[in-house]
Design a protein around this motif. Structure first.
Motif, PDB file in Angstrom:
ATOM      1  N   GLY A 137     -16.738 -17.271  -3.659  1.00 10.06           N
ATOM      2  CA  GLY A 137     -16.806 -18.630  -3.154  1.00 10.06           C
ATOM      3  C   GLY A 137     -17.905 -18.864  -2.152  1.00 10.06           C
ATOM      4  O   GLY A 137     -18.406 -19.969  -2.030  1.00 10.06           O
ATOM      5  N   LEU A 180     -11.720 -35.544  -3.841  1.00  8.71           N
ATOM      6  CA  LEU A 180     -12.765 -35.877  -4.810  1.00  8.71           C
ATOM      7  C   LEU A 180     -13.762 -34.728  -4.932  1.00  8.71           C
ATOM      8  O   LEU A 180     -14.217 -34.388  -6.028  1.00  8.71           O
ATOM      9  CB  LEU A 180     -13.488 -37.160  -4.386  1.00  8.71           C
ATOM     10  CG  LEU A 180     -12.690 -38.446  -4.572  1.00  8.71           C
ATOM     11  CD1 LEU A 180     -13.404 -39.630  -3.952  1.00  8.71           C
ATOM     12  CD2 LEU A 180     -12.437 -38.700  -6.048  1.00  8.71           C
ATOM     13  N   VAL A 181     -14.087 -34.143  -3.790  1.00  5.67           N
ATOM     14  CA  VAL A 181     -14.986 -32.987  -3.831  1.00  5.67           C
ATOM     15  C   VAL A 181     -14.367 -31.874  -4.654  1.00  5.67           C
ATOM     16  O   VAL A 181     -15.008 -31.287  -5.534  1.00  5.67           O
ATOM     17  CB  VAL A 181     -15.290 -32.483  -2.400  1.00  5.67           C
ATOM     18  CG1 VAL A 181     -16.074 -31.179  -2.453  1.00  5.67           C
ATOM     19  CG2 VAL A 181     -16.065 -33.536  -1.624  1.00  5.67           C
ATOM     20  N   LEU A 237     -12.196 -32.144  -6.933  1.00  7.24           N
ATOM     21  CA  LEU A 237     -12.137 -32.545  -8.339  1.00  7.24           C
ATOM     22  C   LEU A 237     -13.439 -32.221  -9.054  1.00  7.24           C
ATOM     23  O   LEU A 237     -13.439 -31.587 -10.119  1.00  7.24           O
ATOM     24  CB  LEU A 237     -11.854 -34.039  -8.447  1.00  7.24           C
ATOM     25  CG  LEU A 237     -11.897 -34.611  -9.870  1.00  7.24           C
ATOM     26  CD1 LEU A 237     -10.695 -34.138 -10.662  1.00  7.24           C
ATOM     27  CD2 LEU A 237     -11.977 -36.124  -9.860  1.00  7.24           C
ATOM     28  N   SER A 238     -14.541 -32.612  -8.462  1.00  7.24           N
ATOM     29  CA  SER A 238     -15.817 -32.409  -9.156  1.00  7.24           C
ATOM     30  C   SER A 238     -16.164 -30.931  -9.238  1.00  7.24           C
ATOM     31  O   SER A 238     -16.945 -30.528 -10.090  1.00  7.24           O
ATOM     32  CB  SER A 238     -16.933 -33.182  -8.452  1.00  7.24           C
ATOM     33  OG  SER A 238     -17.049 -32.770  -7.114  1.00  7.24           O
ATOM     34  N   GLN A 239     -15.563 -30.144  -8.362  1.00  4.90           N
ATOM     35  CA  GLN A 239     -15.827 -28.707  -8.440  1.00  4.90           C
ATOM     36  C   GLN A 239     -14.945 -28.021  -9.468  1.00  4.90           C
ATOM     37  O   GLN A 239     -15.351 -27.038 -10.075  1.00  4.90           O
ATOM     38  CB  GLN A 239     -15.616 -28.058  -7.067  1.00  4.90           C
ATOM     39  CG  GLN A 239     -16.771 -28.313  -6.117  1.00  4.90           C
ATOM     40  CD  GLN A 239     -16.511 -27.703  -4.754  1.00  4.90           C
ATOM     41  OE1 GLN A 239     -15.407 -27.236  -4.474  1.00  4.90           O
ATOM     42  NE2 GLN A 239     -17.526 -27.717  -3.898  1.00  4.90           N
ATOM     43  N   ALA A 287     -19.300 -35.037 -18.247  1.00  3.59           N
ATOM     44  CA  ALA A 287     -19.377 -34.443 -16.915  1.00  3.59           C
ATOM     45  C   ALA A 287     -20.214 -35.316 -15.987  1.00  3.59           C
ATOM     46  O   ALA A 287     -19.883 -35.505 -14.810  1.00  3.59           O
ATOM     47  CB  ALA A 287     -19.965 -33.036 -16.992  1.00  3.59           C
ATOM     48  N   ARG A 303     -25.352 -27.159 -11.184  1.00  7.54           N
ATOM     49  CA  ARG A 303     -24.594 -28.321 -11.636  1.00  7.54           C
ATOM     50  C   ARG A 303     -25.428 -29.587 -11.448  1.00  7.54           C
ATOM     51  O   ARG A 303     -25.536 -30.426 -12.336  1.00  7.54           O
ATOM     52  CB  ARG A 303     -23.320 -28.396 -10.822  1.00  7.54           C
ATOM     53  CG  ARG A 303     -22.504 -29.640 -11.082  1.00  7.54           C
ATOM     54  CD  ARG A 303     -21.234 -29.570 -10.269  1.00  7.54           C
ATOM     55  NE  ARG A 303     -20.321 -28.573 -10.793  1.00  7.54           N
ATOM     56  CZ  ARG A 303     -19.228 -28.881 -11.478  1.00  7.54           C
ATOM     57  NH1 ARG A 303     -18.951 -30.131 -11.718  1.00  7.54           N
ATOM     58  NH2 ARG A 303     -18.434 -27.947 -11.913  1.00  7.54           N
ATOM     59  N   VAL A 323     -13.361 -29.371 -12.217  1.00  9.39           N
ATOM     60  CA  VAL A 323     -13.415 -29.828 -13.603  1.00  9.39           C
ATOM     61  C   VAL A 323     -14.728 -29.387 -14.238  1.00  9.39           C
ATOM     62  O   VAL A 323     -15.798 -29.608 -13.678  1.00  9.39           O
ATOM     63  CB  VAL A 323     -13.278 -31.361 -13.679  1.00  9.39           C
ATOM     64  CG1 VAL A 323     -13.568 -31.843 -15.084  1.00  9.39           C
ATOM     65  CG2 VAL A 323     -11.890 -31.786 -13.251  1.00  9.39           C
ATOM     66  N   HIS A 324     -14.622 -28.744 -15.365  1.00 10.11           N
ATOM     67  CA  HIS A 324     -15.824 -28.254 -16.027  1.00 10.11           C
ATOM     68  C   HIS A 324     -16.190 -29.140 -17.211  1.00 10.11           C
ATOM     69  O   HIS A 324     -15.327 -29.753 -17.838  1.00 10.11           O
ATOM     70  CB  HIS A 324     -15.620 -26.816 -16.484  1.00 10.11           C
ATOM     71  CG  HIS A 324     -15.393 -25.877 -15.346  1.00 10.11           C
ATOM     72  ND1 HIS A 324     -14.136 -25.446 -14.971  1.00 10.11           N
ATOM     73  CD2 HIS A 324     -16.239 -25.327 -14.452  1.00 10.11           C
ATOM     74  CE1 HIS A 324     -14.226 -24.651 -13.924  1.00 10.11           C
ATOM     75  NE2 HIS A 324     -15.499 -24.556 -13.576  1.00 10.11           N
ATOM     76  N   ALA A 325     -17.459 -29.125 -17.509  1.00 12.43           N
ATOM     77  CA  ALA A 325     -17.969 -29.992 -18.576  1.00 12.43           C
ATOM     78  C   ALA A 325     -17.284 -29.692 -19.911  1.00 12.43           C
ATOM     79  O   ALA A 325     -16.984 -30.591 -20.688  1.00 12.43           O
ATOM     80  CB  ALA A 325     -19.480 -29.820 -18.701  1.00 12.43           C
ATOM     81  N   VAL A 351     -14.607 -21.226   0.266  1.00 14.45           N
ATOM     82  CA  VAL A 351     -13.962 -21.509  -1.010  1.00 14.45           C
ATOM     83  C   VAL A 351     -13.341 -22.893  -1.038  1.00 14.45           C
ATOM     84  O   VAL A 351     -13.274 -23.531  -2.067  1.00 14.45           O
ATOM     85  CB  VAL A 351     -12.906 -20.435  -1.334  1.00 14.45           C
ATOM     86  CG1 VAL A 351     -11.756 -20.518  -0.364  1.00 14.45           C
ATOM     87  CG2 VAL A 351     -12.426 -20.580  -2.750  1.00 14.45           C
ATOM     88  N   GLN A 388     -16.413 -42.089  -3.640  1.00  9.89           N
ATOM     89  CA  GLN A 388     -16.707 -41.668  -2.265  1.00  9.89           C
ATOM     90  C   GLN A 388     -17.228 -42.842  -1.442  1.00  9.89           C
ATOM     91  O   GLN A 388     -16.779 -43.090  -0.328  1.00  9.89           O
ATOM     92  CB  GLN A 388     -17.767 -40.555  -2.273  1.00  9.89           C
ATOM     93  CG  GLN A 388     -17.367 -39.315  -3.031  1.00  9.89           C
ATOM     94  CD  GLN A 388     -16.857 -38.217  -2.125  1.00  9.89           C
ATOM     95  OE1 GLN A 388     -16.476 -38.493  -0.997  1.00  9.89           O
ATOM     96  NE2 GLN A 388     -16.849 -36.990  -2.607  1.00  9.89           N
TER      97      GLN A 388
END
Lengths: 277, 277
Positions: free
Chosen positions: A87, B126-127, B129-131, A112, A98, B133-135, B88, A123
């Motif tokens: 991490g 939200l941060v 979440l975007s980390q 994505a 990304r 969830v993968h494409a 992390v 945000q």
DNA sequence: GTGCGATTAGAATATTCATTCCATTTGTTA
DNA sequence: TAACAAATGGAATGAATATTCTAATCGCAC
């Protein structure tokens, strides 16, 4: 006993735990849930600490590690520690990668990229929310709700999720809630009992749902104290409202995430509960 | 001896070490350089390990910790571990600290403070979440929805707002949607027509709504391709799902803002629409 | 070179820790 | 209901660990 789990990544371990979860005994299932929810605690804690936090005896933790094919807790812990190590360093790299892939996404059409766009938008809408809402309005709103016998919620069409969420939270907190959803016919009938002793929370964004615009003035005329959440001072649920929360820059109906109003109603409900003590 | 270093952040510790470096004795300088270069080793290793890797006797490590004002190696190690934890989950620690400090204060109970707390929490979710969830998952999800004749939505209790929002957006985009809400009786009947030609989006968070847990396996068994949005791999809607979105760190039911899942379903729906062209 | 204070290394120690073992409980089958 | 197997909790054990202590060494002033 299971096959030896020599070198295992954290994600693999997660998968293995999820897969075997139902085959485990009760205590072991309890531990499985805890370690998936608190991987950091497992990575850094001792057996005794993990045992205490998850509410099981230390020996059960060791048995859990054995059940997963590890030689002991220490061995399993290594996997959780690898997650922490991963991490710190590569996160920059991963984040950059990304970013790049998103920029390259030719049209920004890949799912994505769409997600990160909505996240970014959400945000900024949160920032706008905390700037535009003032303490005075919130205080007034919670005061109205605190005095209400029943709380009526009016949010139809695209605003319905906000209304249902507020209904859920308020009910969890023991408030009497009437959700005007029009099920089985007219929302007029559902709201017929509302009086000045009650309160109304109305939520509506462009394009303002016709039924909302029609019912709102009726309730106001009947003397029901009203809190409005909307996107413009020209919306049909502003006139007559005791408190108006204006959330600006709401995107078009199909693109709005409702993040800001969701947050706002949550804060109203919890604020009401905390102030009531 | 130096003043006591009660609670210290990793960055502060780095600064303190750099500042005193020249004032330290030879051996201690050597250790200072090592720990700055290998903070992860210090965070996770034992005294003996750190000593061996830095080429000094174990007692020197302890003396080093003492020289920095710590009671011992273990105490100093906590600071290095905090860095791993922060890496992390960037916002997790801050969130907890903030919650705790505000909870007791009078300020924390005022509605405005409550709002800013929820906004902060929403931001961090939200941060996360975007980390998380993968494409690949998003692509798979949109592919399933694209092929579906009817899209069934299952989200009850606290997840109902998410389901209604997804229903609204999908319908706006011209998709055929069946929202399983249990109105007028059994949700079994509502979902009776679902087949392998259709698709199911299931949303459920702790405590998992019983009806959801009951209906989900039935639909899966009937061959309906399924996308699950939940908070744990152990939730009842994971097994049998084609795609699982795991949203971690969901607060307790009454406190969750649903911001992350709202954003996710929005991105799914719009991503589906854009990919369909 | 001599003496003195600071520094060091390594052994000794006391503590903490993971692990194992066994008696008891729980759940199941006959 | 009885008997058996599985699972559990807690105490016992032995290993590993951080820390302390002491004798030896180093650096430095005189």
């Amino acid at each position: 006993m299971n096959k030896a789990q020599g070198a295992m990544s954290y994600d693999e371990l997660r998968g293995a735990i999820a897969q075997r979860h139902r085959a485990l005994s009760g205590r072991l299932q309890q531990i499985a849930e805890f370690v998936l929810d608190h991987p950091t605690d497992v990575a850094l804690g001792t057996v005794a600490e993990v045992a205490q936090r998850s509410g099981v005896p230390p020996s059960a933790i060791v048995r859990f590690a054995h059940a997963l094919g590890f030689g002991g807790f220490t061995e399993m812990q290594q996997v959780f520690r690898s997650r922490l190590v991963a991490g710190v360093a590569p996160s920059y790299k991963a984040r950059l990668a990304r970013m790049k892939s998103e920029e390259k996404s030719v049209l920004g059409r890949q799912p994505a990229a769409v997600l990160s766009r909505f996240v970014a938008e959400a945000q900024s809408s949160l920032v706008a929310l905390s700037q535009s809402v003032h303490a005075r309005e919130l205080d007034a709103a919670t005061a109205i709700l605190a005095k209400a016998r029943d709380i009526y919620l009016l949010g139809l069409g695209g605003s319905f999720p906000v209304a249902t969420h507020l209904a859920y939270v308020l009910r969890k907190l023991g408030r009497r809630v009437v959700l005007l959803d029009g099920t089985g016919g007219s929302i007029h009938e559902q709201s017929h009992a509302a009086t000045g002793e009650d309160a109304l929370v109305a939520i509506s964004f462009r394009n303002y749902y016709p039924d909302t615009a029609r019912l709102f003035p009726e309730l106001v005329a009947r003397g029901v104290p009203t809190i409005s959440i909307t996107d413009s001072l020209l919306s049909p649920i502003v006139e007559g409202a005791r408190v108006v929360f204006e959330i600006q820059d709401m995107p078009e109906p199909a693109l709005r995430t409702l993040v800001a109003p969701m947050c706002l109603v949550q804060a109203m409900a919890i604020g009401l509960d905390l102030a009531a003590d």
